[in-house]
Design a protein around this motif. Structure first.
Motif, short mmCIF file in Angstrom:
data_model
loop_
_atom_site.label_atom_id
_atom_site.label_comp_id
_atom_site.label_asym_id
_atom_site.label_seq_id
_atom_site.Cartn_x
_atom_site.Cartn_y
_atom_site.Cartn_z
N ARG A 148 0.84 -1.21 0.00
CA ARG A 148 0.00 0.00 0.00
C ARG A 148 0.87 1.26 0.00
O ARG A 148 0.56 2.23 -0.68
CB ARG A 148 -0.98 0.00 1.18
CG ARG A 148 -2.07 -1.06 1.02
CD ARG A 148 -3.18 -0.90 2.04
NE ARG A 148 -3.86 0.39 1.95
CZ ARG A 148 -4.82 0.68 1.09
NH1 ARG A 148 -5.24 -0.22 0.23
NH2 ARG A 148 -5.38 1.88 1.08
N TYR A 150 2.29 1.66 -3.46
CA TYR A 150 1.29 2.20 -4.39
C TYR A 150 1.07 3.69 -4.18
O TYR A 150 0.98 4.47 -5.13
CB TYR A 150 -0.05 1.45 -4.26
CG TYR A 150 -0.98 1.81 -5.40
CD1 TYR A 150 -0.98 1.08 -6.58
CD2 TYR A 150 -1.81 2.92 -5.32
CE1 TYR A 150 -1.79 1.42 -7.65
CE2 TYR A 150 -2.63 3.29 -6.38
CZ TYR A 150 -2.62 2.53 -7.54
OH TYR A 150 -3.41 2.90 -8.59
N LEU A 191 -5.31 -3.19 -4.07
CA LEU A 191 -4.67 -2.53 -5.22
C LEU A 191 -5.14 -3.17 -6.52
O LEU A 191 -5.61 -4.30 -6.52
CB LEU A 191 -3.14 -2.66 -5.13
CG LEU A 191 -2.47 -2.20 -3.86
CD1 LEU A 191 -0.97 -2.30 -4.00
CD2 LEU A 191 -2.89 -0.78 -3.50
#
Lengths: 98, 111, 123
Positions: free
Chosen positions: B53, B56, B104
């Motif tokens: 995360r 990303y 994601l």
């Protein structure tokens, strides 16, 4: 007449053609055409000369998206989407230079 | 479009079960998605999920497995930066499975 | 592609981001190519140099801001980024305006570099 240009001056001659042919009024630069409104770009001088004949606007969200909002040349006003609509409403005709 | 329901709230997913809007993700959604993948979540799993995360958020893409392995090794220690370690945690592919649990999109180039 | 064959790939980016989908498509192909362990170079020329401009904020146009992804290229072992010197100058930009480290090159030198490639893809 409101002239709307959406192509970068370095990629297409839409802005050049518009400046050469249009008889005054307003020009609104949107999408990739907003690069023409920035300091130091190769079309700067041409556009600056045109400021005496045209009122020139550039669309702020497109400038922001491209990280160019802090280098708009003097004499060009930025407008948001609401301002875009106002410009269209203010002018009797619109031409999109594709 | 499909959807899943977690704690009474509905979340949109694509046809492969990946969350459509990654900002909607929370830990409970992660747990639910792990269940659908039959993955029993441990601290080691969460470490990878949180890493993904963060990655990303910084780069706006899900990393390829090779890139993920290298980056995990750098951040969490060389013993964890192996594809063997990551496949033990996520047997059906760290990129594919862990990305899904992390909310994601599927990694670019992953088929 | 037979295993172990490494070819020199060059991606030539000539268009501004957001106005068309070319920049994003190119970036995705670059990331996929990198997964196959090829020798990848990226060139940014003409309006393509705008792809690397710092400070892009796309909320207002409701597009995904993919400019942070250029910073991930390093992690994909893509380290050869070349920018056309003349293109920067013609757009009022300098190397400091770019969000990643690049090698600034003259038009002529870029042309020579292209001659050394096995595959050149233009976007």
């Amino acid at each position: 007449m409101l002239n709307i240009v959406n192509k970068s001056p370095a990629e297409r001659n839409a802005l050049e053609s518009c400046l050469r042919v249009a008889q005054g009024g307003a020009i609104l630069l949107i999408e990739d055409a907003v690069y023409a409104a920035t300091r130091g770009n190769a079309a700067e001088a041409t556009l600056r000369d045109a400021l005496s004949r045209f009122k020139v606007y550039a669309l702020a969200p497109d400038l922001e998206a491209r990280g160019m909002h802090d280098r708009v040349m003097e004499g060009i006003a930025t407008v948001d989407y609401g301002g875009f609509v106002d410009l269209v409403a203010e002018h009797k005709t619109c031409q999109s230079w594709l | 479009m499909s959807s899943i329901e977690v704690n009474g709230k509905s979340y949109e997913t694509d046809e492969e079960g990946y969350l459509v809007n990654l900002t909607e993700w929370n830990e409970d959604v992660g747990k639910y998605l792990a269940q659908t993948e039959s993955v029993e979540m441990t601290d080691q799993h969460w470490e990878v999920i949180n890493f993904l995360r963060d990655y990303y958020n910084e780069f706006q893409i899900a990393p390829a497995v090779r890139v993920l392995t290298k980056a995990i090794g750098k951040k969490l220690g060389a013993e964890k930066g192996t594809s063997q370690y990551l496949y033990e945690l996520f047997p059906y592919g760290p990129a594919k499975q862990a990305c899904k649990i992390a909310g994601l999109p599927k990694p670019t180039g992953c088929v | 592609m037979s295993e172990g064959t490494i070819k020199k790939f060059m991606f030539v980016n000539r268009k501004a981001p957001y106005g068309t989908v070319y920049a994003l498509e190119s970036l995705e192909v670059v990331l996929i190519t990198a997964a196959f362990d090829q020798d990848v170079s990226l060139v940014f020329m003409d309006d393509g140099v705008f792809q690397l401009k710092k400070g892009q904020q796309t909320k207002g146009i409701e597009n995904k801001n993919f400019s942070p992804t250029y910073r991930a290229l390093d992690g994909y072992d893509i380290e050869k980024l070349y920018v056309e010197e003349e293109a920067l100058a013609a757009r009022g930009l300098t190397e400091d305006d770019l969000l990643v480290d690049v090698a600034v090159m003259s038009r002529a030198d870029l042309g020579k570099l292209m001659e050394e490639m096995d595959v050149v893809l233009s976007f």
